[in-house]
Design a protein around this motif. Sequence first.
Motif, mmCIF file in Angstrom:
data_model
loop_
_atom_site.group_PDB
_atom_site.id
_atom_site.type_symbol
_atom_site.label_atom_id
_atom_site.label_comp_id
_atom_site.label_asym_id
_atom_site.label_seq_id
_atom_site.Cartn_x
_atom_site.Cartn_y
_atom_site.Cartn_z
ATOM 1 N N TYR A 153 27.006 -29.565 12.150
ATOM 2 C CA TYR A 153 26.329 -28.876 10.719
ATOM 3 C C TYR A 153 27.023 -28.379 9.617
ATOM 4 O O TYR A 153 27.891 -28.610 9.870
ATOM 5 C CB TYR A 153 25.680 -28.155 11.826
ATOM 6 C CG TYR A 153 24.800 -26.505 10.221
ATOM 7 C CD1 TYR A 153 23.599 -27.509 10.001
ATOM 8 C CD2 TYR A 153 25.390 -26.009 10.534
ATOM 9 C CE1 TYR A 153 22.833 -26.998 9.342
ATOM 10 C CE2 TYR A 153 24.422 -25.025 9.993
ATOM 11 C CZ TYR A 153 23.591 -25.554 9.376
ATOM 12 O OH TYR A 153 22.425 -25.067 8.234
ATOM 13 N N ASP A 159 28.964 -26.487 20.442
ATOM 14 C CA ASP A 159 27.489 -26.027 20.441
ATOM 15 C C ASP A 159 26.651 -27.497 20.837
ATOM 16 O O ASP A 159 27.099 -28.334 20.146
ATOM 17 C CB ASP A 159 27.770 -26.270 18.517
ATOM 18 C CG ASP A 159 26.405 -25.973 17.593
ATOM 19 O OD1 ASP A 159 24.847 -26.254 18.492
ATOM 20 O OD2 ASP A 159 26.267 -25.640 17.133
ATOM 21 N N LYS A 207 16.471 -23.003 17.338
ATOM 22 C CA LYS A 207 16.204 -24.703 16.826
ATOM 23 C C LYS A 207 15.105 -24.540 18.050
ATOM 24 O O LYS A 207 13.946 -24.427 18.760
ATOM 25 C CB LYS A 207 17.478 -25.532 17.196
ATOM 26 C CG LYS A 207 18.053 -25.397 15.920
ATOM 27 C CD LYS A 207 17.887 -25.719 14.185
ATOM 28 C CE LYS A 207 17.902 -24.640 13.267
ATOM 29 N NZ LYS A 207 19.363 -24.529 13.288
HETATM 30 N N1 PLP Z 1 24.602 -25.307 14.419
HETATM 31 C C1 PLP Z 1 23.625 -26.763 14.250
HETATM 32 C C2 PLP Z 1 23.600 -27.675 15.495
HETATM 33 C C3 PLP Z 1 22.595 -26.125 13.209
HETATM 34 O O1 PLP Z 1 21.983 -27.002 13.558
HETATM 35 C C4 PLP Z 1 22.491 -25.397 13.118
HETATM 36 C C5 PLP Z 1 21.463 -24.567 11.676
HETATM 37 O O2 PLP Z 1 20.980 -25.507 11.616
HETATM 38 C C6 PLP Z 1 23.162 -24.156 13.166
HETATM 39 C C7 PLP Z 1 24.121 -24.198 14.052
HETATM 40 C C8 PLP Z 1 23.207 -23.360 13.379
HETATM 41 O O3 PLP Z 1 22.302 -22.194 13.128
HETATM 42 P P1 PLP Z 1 21.320 -20.811 12.246
HETATM 43 O O4 PLP Z 1 20.534 -21.569 11.234
HETATM 44 O O5 PLP Z 1 20.652 -20.029 12.746
HETATM 45 O O6 PLP Z 1 22.864 -19.774 11.497
#
Ligand code: PLP
Length: 423
Positions: A108, A181, A206
């Motif tokens: 991300y 992740d 998500k």
């Molecule tokens: N990890 C992934 C795979 C994501 O898609 C995202 C956000 O789109 C994040 C981490 C970061 O999360 P957050 O937006 O809840 O801070």
Amino acid sequence: MGHHIDTDCIHAGYEPKNGESRVLPIVQSTTFKYDSAETLGAIFDLKEDGFFYTRISNPTVDAVEKKIAVLEGGVGALMTSAGQAASLISVLNVCHAGDHFVACSAIYGGTFNLFNKTMREMGIECTFVSAECTEEELNAAFRENTRCVFAETLSNPSLVVTDLELFAKVAHAHGVPLIVDNTFPTPVNCHPFQFGADIVVHSTTKYMDGHALQVGGVIVDSGNFNWENGKFPMLTEPDESYHGTVYTKDFGKSAYIVKARVHLMRDLGAQSAPMNAFLLNVGLETLALRMERHCSNALAVAKFLESSNQIEWVNYPGLESSKYHALAMKYMPHGTCGVISFGVKGGREAAAKFMENLKLASIVIHVADLRTCVLHPASTTHRQLNDEQLKAAGISPSMIRMSVGIENIEDILDDIRGSLEKM
Ligand code: PLP
């Protein structure tokens, strides 16, 4: 608990006693009352269980953490204010200034910036490797001071399936944990701990929430990593800021997650709000059901796009034509997620037109939601990346990311057909 995951999605983490609220209550309180200073002192010293301040823990948040720990098969979980905080704390818990870690470049965009800029500015260096690297290439990224490896199970938005067993094997050979992740597949579709991952993080914003109601994150500890190999003094030597606690000695398998809470959450204050934990829990109750529908809808959309002569390419690991299909079958045999990426013939301009023509699907930054939505990563979520970084993250200028929702599949397909007809 011994239940199937769809049952755990509903029941794990909260068991009301006689006469108590059937639904997980929102304990909207910063603090908790005790009759004696001694009891409170013992809780503060972590010698007794209990709540004292919501920055450290709270009954509503605690129940949802317990549920997520069960879903991932871990020994404990720590919820955070955002997925970003979960990624930051997961690494910071084992990496100090002067240390180094290895991360996949297909991650991300926000995580990439966190690792490439902010953490670098904090004195923690990151070497990025391709999620499709060979064992030799991965080995070459390690240094004497490397303290962890970070990867996404299924990368956002390029949908590369990481070979978790390979990454775990190499990380362990260097005496460091693999942090994964697992946001896109969720524990319904993949259990990274079964493939050697040591720590899992999520953006709960998500699919776990699924309704776009709250921003949140979580870190889950498998309890499997041996921290006593000399590389992690922060876990094996006394923490003078917490009464000389030696996390591995005092908390055994939960050393990592307890430290993340009582050290980093105490100091950084990136905790989950009770109201957000409540909303997340409502989402989690239907996670298994929703993931099934997201996956079947996404596969139907991917097949439709693949058969259209207006579409240049489609990437969905669930498609047999995908180069990641074999890895997807290995790590996510029941389905991957609802996200598809594809290119409309005609490049960036055609991509914009296709998106604007859609009626049911909306253009939003968000992803992994029950409403079908689309995004152009190169001009939004990943716009800070230069061309080279975009390439490393697997993003082309014409790429559209479609997050297929759980509406009726015929309505989703009609919307796509309608848009293509107007092109
Ligand atoms: N990890 C992934 C795979 C994501 O898609 C995202 C956000 O789109 C994040 C981490 C970061 O999360 P957050 O937006 O809840 O801070």
